[in-house]
Write a protein that holds these residues in place. Sequence first.
Motif, mmCIF file in Angstrom:
data_model
loop_
_atom_site.group_PDB
_atom_site.id
_atom_site.type_symbol
_atom_site.label_atom_id
_atom_site.label_comp_id
_atom_site.label_asym_id
_atom_site.label_seq_id
_atom_site.Cartn_x
_atom_site.Cartn_y
_atom_site.Cartn_z
ATOM 1 N N PRO A 352 -48.604 33.191 90.430
ATOM 2 C CA PRO A 352 -47.920 31.909 90.194
ATOM 3 C C PRO A 352 -46.614 32.176 89.454
ATOM 4 N N SER A 353 -45.546 31.535 89.871
ATOM 5 C CA SER A 353 -44.245 31.785 89.251
ATOM 6 C C SER A 353 -44.179 31.184 87.847
ATOM 7 N N LYS A 354 -43.287 31.729 87.020
ATOM 8 C CA LYS A 354 -43.107 31.224 85.654
ATOM 9 C C LYS A 354 -42.688 29.758 85.660
ATOM 10 N N SER A 355 -41.838 29.385 86.619
ATOM 11 C CA SER A 355 -41.370 27.996 86.684
ATOM 12 C C SER A 355 -42.520 27.046 87.025
ATOM 13 N N SER A 356 -43.445 27.505 87.879
ATOM 14 C CA SER A 356 -44.612 26.687 88.228
ATOM 15 C C SER A 356 -45.523 26.495 87.016
ATOM 16 N N ILE A 357 -45.713 27.558 86.244
ATOM 17 C CA ILE A 357 -46.547 27.487 85.039
ATOM 18 C C ILE A 357 -45.904 26.564 84.001
ATOM 19 N N LYS A 358 -44.589 26.709 83.806
ATOM 20 C CA LYS A 358 -43.874 25.855 82.846
ATOM 21 C C LYS A 358 -43.953 24.390 83.250
#
Length: 493
Positions: A352-358
């Motif tokens: 999962p991308s960092k932007s998705s997690i954020k």
Amino acid sequence: MNFSNSTTGKTESLKGTKMLANQWESIDWSKVEYEVNRLQTRIAKATANGDRNKAKRLQYLLTHSFSAKAYAVRKVTTNKGKNTSGVDKKLWSTSAFKMKAVLSLTDKHYRAKPLKRVYIAKKGKNKKRPLGIPTMYDRAMQTLYALALESIAETKADTISFGFRRGRSAKDACEQIFYVLARKCSPTWILEGDIKGCFDNINHEWLQYNIPMDKRIMKQFLKSGFIYEGKLFPTEIGSPQGGALSSLYANMTLDGLEKVIQDKYHRNSKGNIASHYRAKTKVNLVRYADDFIITVNSKETAEELKCVVSKFLESRGPKLSEERTMITHINDGFDFLGWTFRKFKVKIIVKPSKSSIKSLIRKFSTIILKEGKASTQSDLIRRLNQVIRDWTNYHKHVVANQAFSYVNNILYRLLYLWAKHRHPGKSKWWRLNRYWHVKDGKPWVFVTDDYTLINLRRIKIVRHPKLQISKTPFLDKKYFIKRRMKLRMLVAA
């Protein structure tokens, strides 16, 4: 005043309304769906056989059939936008209104009303996306003609296109990228493509010439204009998001890029597409709506492909976004559809991308600390579980254990802040014992009598089965039925 005539008129009107309501409620929807699907399949077969005239006749038959009209009205009155009206402020909320709509759908003297323009926030961005909301009648007409166009679009579509298509998803695009990049000899450079304002810049003349549907009706859809802040604006280009046909138009506009790439990089001296040419150049396209990646064996080939794509788009209207179209090495990794793809030595890892997690954490923070200050624990768990299910179902086929564990820790910290806000005068252990309990032998579970918060650490990683990209939903029904059943079993696991 003649009261008897007035009373008679009202009685007849009530009888007519009741009769229409009864007609709607007595429709056999399984039969309707069967008839619509049967005609769509025939259109797909005619298209696959290259019989354009037969496909055109079958399209006419479909758009003038009772079953397709009823199906279209049902679709627009059961989807998410059923309570959102267009410029005429009309909604089809009763069975009588729905049946009346079915009987009134016709292409004779049809004139589309202007769209209601609204702006919605782009996901994770400060920018806003324009959305055009048609009237209920225009929505039903677009849905009707989309039924006739979809089977042609699916049959002629690029095999590596995954967005806004029946039986395909972002997960299928993810698996295709993994398949292309997983080998030791896989390509090492990635052209990350982003098409700027794809929906808003499609060339109307190109659509009129290339899309196989009634040209007069298409013109009504495209040239209807839109109303914003009480003013009427013309639509000279583009197909605004919001209509049933917009995604079909966008996909059909971008279809053909795969063939352009095959002709340039995959054909041998005899003109045939040869697998060794694909292996030599390592050029592979994967597209999801207006986002795409192209794998290549060198940075120079990636630069060349950037020009190839720009030239392909010229006559169609959309353009590549200079800011968001990048060339990346696989060792540095790239983000696509909410995942990060990166190669470590010889192994490709998808997370999962960092932007998705954020984005997920921001959503949790909003639900818990802003909207949920006065919520009960049960209501809070119910809302959070829905978000958790959606996000984890999207990501649980990739390497997500570490991300799930991280998100779970943040979630529990936010929930503790929520408990602290509700009971500022109590001790830490009092709050923990008030909201966290032992369940099924597991301690510290955020639980009530009605709901239990999902623990992200206990979610199993389940590999998503790769799609056979040559299959189409109208010509390979058995394959897609089996696949749909398999996917349901995986989600339930």
